[in-house]
Design an enzyme around this catalytic site. Structure first.
Site, PDB file in Angstrom:
ATOM      1  N   VAL A 227     -12.375  -5.709   2.790  1.00  0.00           N
ATOM      2  CA  VAL A 227     -11.749  -4.395   2.949  1.00  0.00           C
ATOM      3  C   VAL A 227     -10.691  -4.513   4.039  1.00  0.00           C
ATOM      4  O   VAL A 227     -10.946  -5.097   5.090  1.00  0.00           O
ATOM      5  CB  VAL A 227     -12.803  -3.329   3.339  1.00  0.00           C
ATOM      6  CG1 VAL A 227     -12.133  -2.005   3.676  1.00  0.00           C
ATOM      7  CG2 VAL A 227     -13.814  -3.131   2.200  1.00  0.00           C
ATOM      8  N   GLY A 228      -9.517  -3.982   3.762  1.00  0.00           N
ATOM      9  CA  GLY A 228      -8.437  -4.021   4.757  1.00  0.00           C
ATOM     10  C   GLY A 228      -8.381  -2.741   5.566  1.00  0.00           C
ATOM     11  O   GLY A 228      -9.361  -1.992   5.684  1.00  0.00           O
ATOM     12  N   ASP A 229      -7.221  -2.477   6.113  1.00  0.00           N
ATOM     13  CA  ASP A 229      -7.027  -1.299   6.966  1.00  0.00           C
ATOM     14  C   ASP A 229      -6.929   0.009   6.177  1.00  0.00           C
ATOM     15  O   ASP A 229      -7.267   1.086   6.690  1.00  0.00           O
ATOM     16  CB  ASP A 229      -5.729  -1.466   7.777  1.00  0.00           C
ATOM     17  CG  ASP A 229      -4.512  -1.672   6.872  1.00  0.00           C
ATOM     18  OD1 ASP A 229      -4.659  -2.329   5.818  1.00  0.00           O
ATOM     19  OD2 ASP A 229      -3.433  -1.167   7.197  1.00  0.00           O
TER      20      ASP A 229
ATOM     21  N   GLY B 224       0.713  -3.720   4.969  1.00  0.00           N
ATOM     22  CA  GLY B 224       0.795  -5.115   5.400  1.00  0.00           C
ATOM     23  C   GLY B 224      -0.595  -5.695   5.589  1.00  0.00           C
ATOM     24  O   GLY B 224      -1.578  -5.123   5.118  1.00  0.00           O
TER      25      GLY B 224
ATOM     26  N   THR C  71       0.860  -1.182   0.000  1.00  0.00           N
ATOM     27  CA  THR C  71       0.000   0.000   0.000  1.00  0.00           C
ATOM     28  C   THR C  71       0.886   1.218   0.000  1.00  0.00           C
ATOM     29  O   THR C  71       1.948   1.188   0.628  1.00  0.00           O
ATOM     30  CB  THR C  71      -0.834   0.005   1.306  1.00  0.00           C
ATOM     31  OG1 THR C  71      -1.738  -1.094   1.256  1.00  0.00           O
ATOM     32  CG2 THR C  71      -1.604   1.296   1.500  1.00  0.00           C
TER      33      THR C  71
HETATM   34  N1  ASP Z   1      -2.779  -3.048   4.077  1.00  0.00           N
HETATM   35  C1  ASP Z   1      -3.226  -3.547   2.809  1.00  0.00           C
HETATM   36  C2  ASP Z   1      -4.502  -4.320   3.015  1.00  0.00           C
HETATM   37  O1  ASP Z   1      -4.619  -5.054   3.970  1.00  0.00           O
HETATM   38  C3  ASP Z   1      -2.226  -4.366   2.076  1.00  0.00           C
HETATM   39  C4  ASP Z   1      -0.767  -3.955   2.213  1.00  0.00           C
HETATM   40  O2  ASP Z   1      -0.463  -2.844   2.538  1.00  0.00           O
HETATM   41  O3  ASP Z   1       0.110  -4.790   2.002  1.00  0.00           O
HETATM   42  O4  ASP Z   1      -5.374  -4.244   2.190  1.00  0.00           O
END
Ligand code: ASP
Length: 335
Positions: free
Chosen positions: A224-226, A247, A195
């Site tokens: 949906v992630g963070d 992450g 990200t």
């Molecule tokens: N944080 C992002 C998500 O969980 C992915 C990433 O940053 O690697 O969607």
């Protein structure tokens, strides 16, 4: 001229303030001329070019909010980047769904999540902030709003991403991979999540942040992630600083990661120490899970001091200020 109303108002306010409050009110936390402004920092190797774009605004005395939006649009538009924006890998059903959020120095924020067909989610997040009474639009509603704002619906699943998805379908195993992220600009087929989180302080000392992603490759449809969640993937408090994350988003959400980092800085932690504490909370709650995944935090305080910390080695971040515009730093890590 003596103004009685003003005097009454001031004395009433004065009566309710302690001496310490009065001193704090008289002196801003950090004087605006503090060293280190303007500055922009962002996650991963692709942050270098994104920062350079943000710098065009910051170096001319422009607003941090404009800088972070312009900056993160670089990886959003990059066809070789399969973890952010237009060229992101799809979910397990073949849909490219994008997530983003933005926050300004006044605590205003906007976000979109699971949005299809629109290549620049960060701009739509900003429009949600500026043109709607809401903070967060998701799915079809987010796309509908973007179209109403004059954006064209486009097919985002590019041939390279489609190929990677079809390859993945052969086993269809959802396995986020650690330590092959795009820390040094590896070719697209070697990484499956990342990200861009960006934080900037402008010449006036105002802080803004932006965060945008296509999320975890081959995620469940609707996941949906963070990254688009204010407080998880991004948080800014203009009195204290800002933080962002990258992450496995599920672990960041569970710990309200970016908000935690900013609140720790408010208590006096340095940016790196705050990021480290947030990482340690994730590890402490789920030590076995943490061994298998990557999460990294990046933070900046009101003085322009910055720091980062990750679970695993390999998390890099880019820094750009008037001394140097293309710095890439390897963040410290728990393992
Ligand atoms: N944080 C992002 C998500 O969980 C992915 C990433 O940053 O690697 O969607």
């Amino acid at each position: 001229m003596y103004n009685r109303r003003k005097f009454v108002k001031l004395s009433a306010a004065g009566a309710s303030l302690s001496l310490l409050d009065k001193i704090a009110a008289a002196k801003p936390l950090v004087p605006p001329q503090a060293a280190g402004y303007p500055i922009v920092i962002s996650t991963w190797g692709f942050g270098v070019d994104a920062n350079k774009e943000a710098w065009k605004t910051l170096s001319k005395g422009g607003r941090a909010l404009d800088a972070v939006e312009a900056g993160v649009k670089i990886p959003e538009a990059d066809l070789t980047n399969h973890t952010v924006g237009r060229s992101g890998y799809p979910d397990r059903d073949g849909h490219v769904t994008l997530d983003a959020c933005i926050m300004d120095e006044n605590g205003n924020c906007g976000a979109v999540a699971a949005m299809e067909y629109i290549a620049h989610p960060i701009t739509i997040a900003r429009l949600v902030m500026e043109k709607t009474p809401h903070v967060f639009l998701v799915g079809e509603g987010a796309t509908q709003f973007a179209v109403e704002q004059g954006f064209k619906k486009e097919k985002l699943l590019l041939p390279e991403s489609e190929k990677a998805w079809k390859q993945w379908l052969k086993k269809a195993e959802y396995k986020p991979i650690i330590n092959i992220e795009n820390s040094k600009g590896l070719p697209g087929n070697q990484y499956n999540h990342d990200t861009i989180g960006m934080l900037a302080i402008d010449a006036k000392g105002n802080i803004s942040g932006a965060c945008t992603t296509s999320g975890m490759a081959f995620k469940m449809h609707g996941r949906v992630g963070d990254s688009p969640i204010i407080g998880a993937g991004l948080y800014v408090d203009n009195e204290v600083g800002g933080a962002t994350s990258t992450g496995v988003g599920e672990e960041v959400i569970r710990n309200v990661g970016s908000f935690l980092v900013v609140e720790l800085m408010r208590q006096g932690y340095s940016p790196e120490a705050a990021c480290k504490e947030a990482v340690q909370r994730i590890i402490k709650k789920k030590p076995e899970t943490a061994k298998q995944i990557q999460v990294g935090f990046l933070a900046i305080n009101k003085k322009g001091e910055y720091g980062a910390y990750a679970i695993q080695k390999g998390f890099s971040f880019a820094v750009c200020d008037k001394e140097k515009q293309d710095l890439l730093i390897d963040g410290k890590s728990f393992y």
